[in-house]
Motif scaffolding. Sequence first.
Motif, mmCIF file in Angstrom:
data_model
loop_
_atom_site.group_PDB
_atom_site.id
_atom_site.type_symbol
_atom_site.label_atom_id
_atom_site.label_comp_id
_atom_site.label_asym_id
_atom_site.label_seq_id
_atom_site.Cartn_x
_atom_site.Cartn_y
_atom_site.Cartn_z
ATOM 1 N N ARG A 37 1.050 -1.418 -0.098
ATOM 2 C CA ARG A 37 -0.150 -0.552 -0.611
ATOM 3 C C ARG A 37 1.068 1.082 0.135
ATOM 4 O O ARG A 37 2.172 1.228 0.408
ATOM 5 N N GLU A 43 -1.794 10.781 7.866
ATOM 6 C CA GLU A 43 -0.608 9.861 8.503
ATOM 7 C C GLU A 43 -0.901 10.153 9.832
ATOM 8 O O GLU A 43 -1.219 11.512 10.441
ATOM 9 N N TYR A 44 -0.676 9.050 10.638
ATOM 10 C CA TYR A 44 -0.731 9.260 12.401
ATOM 11 C C TYR A 44 -2.095 9.371 12.504
ATOM 12 O O TYR A 44 -2.269 9.281 13.670
ATOM 13 N N ASP A 46 -5.006 7.671 11.663
ATOM 14 C CA ASP A 46 -5.634 6.175 12.093
ATOM 15 C C ASP A 46 -5.801 5.638 13.674
ATOM 16 O O ASP A 46 -7.062 5.877 14.483
ATOM 17 N N SER A 176 0.262 -0.307 15.388
ATOM 18 C CA SER A 176 0.276 0.408 14.666
ATOM 19 C C SER A 176 -1.036 0.346 14.475
ATOM 20 O O SER A 176 -2.504 -0.396 14.787
ATOM 21 N N GLY A 177 -1.656 1.423 13.650
ATOM 22 C CA GLY A 177 -3.536 1.330 13.687
ATOM 23 C C GLY A 177 -4.191 0.167 11.976
ATOM 24 O O GLY A 177 -3.402 -0.623 11.640
ATOM 25 N N MET A 179 -4.773 0.968 9.145
ATOM 26 C CA MET A 179 -4.761 1.937 7.798
ATOM 27 C C MET A 179 -3.569 0.374 7.107
ATOM 28 O O MET A 179 -4.581 0.433 5.683
ATOM 29 N N ASP A 180 -2.718 0.267 6.759
ATOM 30 C CA ASP A 180 -1.968 -0.670 6.419
ATOM 31 C C ASP A 180 -2.504 -2.013 5.827
ATOM 32 O O ASP A 180 -3.077 -2.432 4.422
ATOM 33 N N TYR A 229 7.661 4.891 16.423
ATOM 34 C CA TYR A 229 6.384 4.857 16.024
ATOM 35 C C TYR A 229 5.565 4.893 17.580
ATOM 36 O O TYR A 229 4.681 5.505 17.998
ATOM 37 N N ALA A 344 4.913 6.158 7.946
ATOM 38 C CA ALA A 344 5.175 6.260 9.016
ATOM 39 C C ALA A 344 6.685 7.274 9.272
ATOM 40 O O ALA A 344 7.198 7.761 10.594
HETATM 41 C C1 GLA Z 1 1.858 2.905 9.733
HETATM 42 C C2 GLA Z 1 1.030 2.344 10.463
HETATM 43 C C3 GLA Z 1 -0.311 3.286 9.802
HETATM 44 C C4 GLA Z 1 -0.065 4.433 10.085
HETATM 45 C C5 GLA Z 1 1.319 4.925 9.805
HETATM 46 C C6 GLA Z 1 1.284 6.125 9.591
HETATM 47 O O1 GLA Z 1 2.312 2.764 8.482
HETATM 48 O O2 GLA Z 1 1.210 0.535 10.152
HETATM 49 O O3 GLA Z 1 -1.391 2.579 10.694
HETATM 50 O O4 GLA Z 1 -0.629 4.361 11.673
HETATM 51 O O5 GLA Z 1 2.114 4.452 10.097
HETATM 52 O O6 GLA Z 1 0.114 7.127 9.161
#
Ligand code: GLA
Length: 393
Positions: A37, A43-44, A46, A176-177, A179-180, A229, A344
């Motif tokens: 992706r 960015e950040y 999520d 992590s959130g 998004m990915d 992170y 990130a």
């Molecule tokens: C990494 C995390 C995502 C998001 C990005 C920053 O890719 O896995 O969840 O927080 O950083 O936007």
Amino acid sequence: MRPSAFEPDALVDALVALEPAAAARRAEVRVVRAPGRVNLIGEYTDVNLGFVLPAAIDLEIRIAYLPTDDGRVELTRIPEGDTLGFQLGLDRPKDGTWLDYVAGTAWALAEAGHRLSGLRGVIGSTLPTSAGLSSSAAIELVSAWAMLDSLAATIEPLTLARICQRAENAYVGVQSGLMDQFAEACGVAGSAMLLDCRSLEWRAVRIPSDVTIVVLDTGSPRKLERSAYNERRAQCEEALATIMAEDPTVTALRDVTPGLLEATRPALDPVAYRRARHIVTEDGRVARTVAALEAGDMGTVGEAFAASHLSLRDDFGVVSPELDAMVEIAASVPGVLAARMTGAGFGGCTVNLVLPDAVAALRTAVERDYPARTGLTPRVLPVHATDGAGRLR
Ligand code: GLA
């Protein structure tokens, strides 16, 4: 790996070469895929329950496999040739290899009550690792599709994304959130994907057909990424706790208006204030970018990208000198409509929206100027927005 070796039939050939037993069952060999992706903007946000706009891209990871009934998952990486495996249902401590992502996914799927199958397979990739294009989420999703076998298609893509996020958070240990995993599970060809990270409502946003996405890899290592992170997340939490003490209706930085942030500023630690300011302003830029893409207003998209990059540099503190150099070089090329760091940060890639005719000039400028400025070798990767993970045969 070479594109011809990545074709489904070639992957099946590679498995048959390793597993003579597969020759007799060639017709039963399945091939599954998961894309990488790139985040267009958001960015950040999520992890602060705001909005993101990533796209799944046609650099991906594939597995060719045969299900087995011995409960053992065994994968050989091609072309490298190393084989790693584990037994389903047994506690397996992390060992720092790529198999952690597969075993973590098996653990999270089992925890969610899904029945898994053992398998023998080969795993190949055209997705650069450690470049910030979410190869870890792609391993999680592609291995989920393989271990679930035919059951994978019965699970909602967003549900699968959340299970894979749990693997990353609870097993691999990165906070992590979503998004990915969301982008790589739910992707729609030709579109970026808008996700509201609180309600989990999402929709596809078409990318104008006369715009090419070019990913520029800085080639710089992202060593500090994991700890940095988690540190950024903690700083956002700290800001949130202070703001909540002033206004209890707020439950995430997503709820904070610029006015409330300024009113709370005297109570906030200066670093926490700047981290929060990035989140508060970035959500607005996602909304502006979506509206501008839909109106074909690339000038506004370019402004939002530029402002996001500066906010990530000056307020959020995740832009390396290499990312900055790459954005500066790209932005000076006529026909590059929008450029910013993506993911990130701390190294990794930039994302660029480019007129198709200008891609060659962008490549020339990057290959000429970037090594001179940084001593590093860049990679220029034109990509297409593609569909989320699934089965190829
Ligand atoms: C990494 C995390 C995502 C998001 C990005 C920053 O890719 O896995 O969840 O927080 O950083 O936007």
